[in-house]
Scaffold this active site. Structure first.
Site, PDB file in Angstrom:
ATOM      1  N   LYS A 116       0.740  -1.322   0.053  1.00  0.00           N
ATOM      2  CA  LYS A 116       0.176   0.067  -0.153  1.00  0.00           C
ATOM      3  C   LYS A 116       0.805   1.347  -0.112  1.00  0.00           C
ATOM      4  O   LYS A 116       0.589   2.211  -0.625  1.00  0.00           O
ATOM      5  CB  LYS A 116      -0.902  -0.040   1.197  1.00  0.00           C
ATOM      6  CG  LYS A 116      -1.843  -1.184   1.063  1.00  0.00           C
ATOM      7  CD  LYS A 116      -2.743  -0.987   2.489  1.00  0.00           C
ATOM      8  CE  LYS A 116      -2.299  -1.045   3.703  1.00  0.00           C
ATOM      9  NZ  LYS A 116      -1.525  -2.299   4.117  1.00  0.00           N
ATOM     10  N   ARG A 124      -9.807   0.824   8.622  1.00  0.00           N
ATOM     11  CA  ARG A 124      -9.483  -0.530   8.985  1.00  0.00           C
ATOM     12  C   ARG A 124     -10.568  -1.163   9.410  1.00  0.00           C
ATOM     13  O   ARG A 124     -10.588  -2.473   9.604  1.00  0.00           O
ATOM     14  CB  ARG A 124      -8.498  -0.964   9.860  1.00  0.00           C
ATOM     15  CG  ARG A 124      -6.878  -0.393   9.037  1.00  0.00           C
ATOM     16  CD  ARG A 124      -5.659  -0.828  10.056  1.00  0.00           C
ATOM     17  NE  ARG A 124      -4.378  -0.600   9.142  1.00  0.00           N
ATOM     18  CZ  ARG A 124      -3.396  -1.082   9.667  1.00  0.00           C
ATOM     19  NH1 ARG A 124      -3.334  -1.808  10.849  1.00  0.00           N
ATOM     20  NH2 ARG A 124      -2.266  -0.904   8.818  1.00  0.00           N
ATOM     21  N   ARG A 162      11.175  -7.078   4.906  1.00  0.00           N
ATOM     22  CA  ARG A 162      11.362  -5.803   4.971  1.00  0.00           C
ATOM     23  C   ARG A 162      12.733  -5.289   5.770  1.00  0.00           C
ATOM     24  O   ARG A 162      12.809  -5.712   6.936  1.00  0.00           O
ATOM     25  CB  ARG A 162       9.938  -5.204   5.725  1.00  0.00           C
ATOM     26  CG  ARG A 162       8.922  -5.415   4.524  1.00  0.00           C
ATOM     27  CD  ARG A 162       7.574  -4.231   4.916  1.00  0.00           C
ATOM     28  NE  ARG A 162       7.112  -4.737   6.396  1.00  0.00           N
ATOM     29  CZ  ARG A 162       6.038  -4.615   6.514  1.00  0.00           C
ATOM     30  NH1 ARG A 162       5.054  -3.650   5.714  1.00  0.00           N
ATOM     31  NH2 ARG A 162       5.423  -4.898   7.361  1.00  0.00           N
ATOM     32  N   ARG A 185      12.221  -4.041  11.339  1.00  0.00           N
ATOM     33  CA  ARG A 185      10.948  -3.324  12.213  1.00  0.00           C
ATOM     34  C   ARG A 185      10.462  -4.494  13.298  1.00  0.00           C
ATOM     35  O   ARG A 185      10.457  -5.574  13.095  1.00  0.00           O
ATOM     36  CB  ARG A 185       9.703  -3.091  11.473  1.00  0.00           C
ATOM     37  CG  ARG A 185       9.849  -1.858  10.687  1.00  0.00           C
ATOM     38  CD  ARG A 185       8.675  -1.673   9.522  1.00  0.00           C
ATOM     39  NE  ARG A 185       7.456  -2.066   9.977  1.00  0.00           N
ATOM     40  CZ  ARG A 185       6.173  -1.919   9.559  1.00  0.00           C
ATOM     41  NH1 ARG A 185       6.304  -1.357   8.488  1.00  0.00           N
ATOM     42  NH2 ARG A 185       5.149  -2.480   9.951  1.00  0.00           N
ATOM     43  N   ARG A 227      -1.404  -9.996  12.331  1.00  0.00           N
ATOM     44  CA  ARG A 227      -1.849  -8.915  11.879  1.00  0.00           C
ATOM     45  C   ARG A 227      -2.546  -9.597  10.539  1.00  0.00           C
ATOM     46  O   ARG A 227      -3.702  -8.871  10.287  1.00  0.00           O
ATOM     47  CB  ARG A 227      -0.697  -8.038  11.404  1.00  0.00           C
ATOM     48  CG  ARG A 227       0.177  -7.464  12.442  1.00  0.00           C
ATOM     49  CD  ARG A 227       1.440  -6.605  11.902  1.00  0.00           C
ATOM     50  NE  ARG A 227       1.150  -5.694  11.027  1.00  0.00           N
ATOM     51  CZ  ARG A 227       2.055  -5.177  10.207  1.00  0.00           C
ATOM     52  NH1 ARG A 227       3.243  -5.790  10.192  1.00  0.00           N
ATOM     53  NH2 ARG A 227       1.724  -4.257   9.546  1.00  0.00           N
TER      54      ARG A 227
END
Length: 295
Positions: free
Chosen positions: A75, A152, A186, A230, A241
């Site tokens: 996104k 969300r 990531r 992260r 998640r």
């Protein structure tokens, strides 16, 4: 009215928070939808076709768009690219949360605990952060936005609908096993803040499903030794998640589909394969060339 030219009223801190308070007890619980009697579009089509964009030598396009999609789908990547192309702010609620965490602000301790568990930040906290960002942009003369990470839940979608008129909701789709691999790959440069991904995805076509190739997004040499992961990009947190997304956020897709504002886009691969096809889906496929010629 054109999706790439309409300018709607921006919401202020007071209007967003007032809307949240008025709906906090009146809106059905997240995951429910009271629009079941309205006709739904087929899953990969939008009810109202997008018109062609105006010439790029006109005033910057003040779109009001939202990006939906599972964690790690991209996104932020595509919202940021469209933000640069159209000249409107890209507002990522995930970035707002991380900025608050880094600032040691009044919500930092509570946010840290929530994020590390892989849970959703409460409506009140998100709306407070988003309102602050929108008000700052409004004070700087900004109009239009591309939201990434909000709404969300159905409640958040109701709140947003009450204070602004969205043009389009772009729903990015990708297989869950690929999403997991992408999230675990990531990396962030702790010096420049750049986002990279070391995952190299090459899935062959089988049983009628197309193959997907996604090359890693590697950092420049000066960032290699400064890459960090992260804190919420662990397998357990990512799986949680994704579970929460499936349970709470997918009903938001139906919320916008019933209003004819949902555009579903299945990512065919990495940025080189997906970006031109996304521009085509948005009637912007030749916009970059025209913009360069008009500059």
């Amino acid at each position: 009215m054109s999706a790439v030219t309409r300018v709607a009223n921006r919401s202020s801190i007071s209007s967003l928070l007032a809307r949240w308070r008025s709906l906090s007890s009146a809106v059905p619980p997240s995951g429910t939808n009271d629009n079941n009697n309205k006709p739904h579009a087929p899953p990969h089509f939008r009810l109202n076709p997008l018109p062609s964009p105006p010439p790029p030598n006109e005033k910057k396009q003040q779109v009001q768009w939202v990006f939906l999609g599972c964690p790690g789908v991209g996104k932020g990547t595509y919202a940021s690219r469209l933000s640069n192309l159209l000249g409107v702010p890209h507002i990522a609620t995930g970035d707002l949360v991380r900025e608050e965490l880094a600032s040691s602000g009044p919500f930092s301790s509570e946010l840290s605990e929530i994020v590390n568990r892989g849970q959703l930040v409460s409506d009140e906290l998100i709306i407070s952060l988003l309102s602050k960002k929108l008000a700052a942009g409004e004070a700087n003369g900004e109009t239009g936005f591309i939201l990434d990470g909000f709404p969300r839940t159905i409640k958040q979608a109701e709140i947003l609908e009450g204070v602004t008129d969205l043009d389009l909701v772009i729903n990015l789709k990708l297989r869950e096993d690929i999403l997991l691999e992408k999230c675990l790959g990531r990396r962030i440069c702790n010096q420049c803040g750049g986002n990279f991904n070391i995952a190299s995805i090459n899935i062959k076509a089988e049983d009628g499903s197309p193959g997907i190739i996604m090359a890693p997004l590697l950092p420049p040499s000066n960032c290699l030794s400064k890459l960090i992961t992260r804190s919420d990009d662990t397998e357990a947190v990512v799986r949680e998640r994704l579970r929460i997304y499936n349970e709470m956020t997918r009903p938001v897709e139906e919320f916008y589909r019933s209003r004819g504002k949902l555009l579903v886009f299945d990512l065919p691969g990495g940025i080189p394969e997906s970006w031109p096809k996304l521009l085509h889906a948005l009637n912007l496929d030749d916009y970059e060339d025209k913009q360069s010629a008009a500059a």
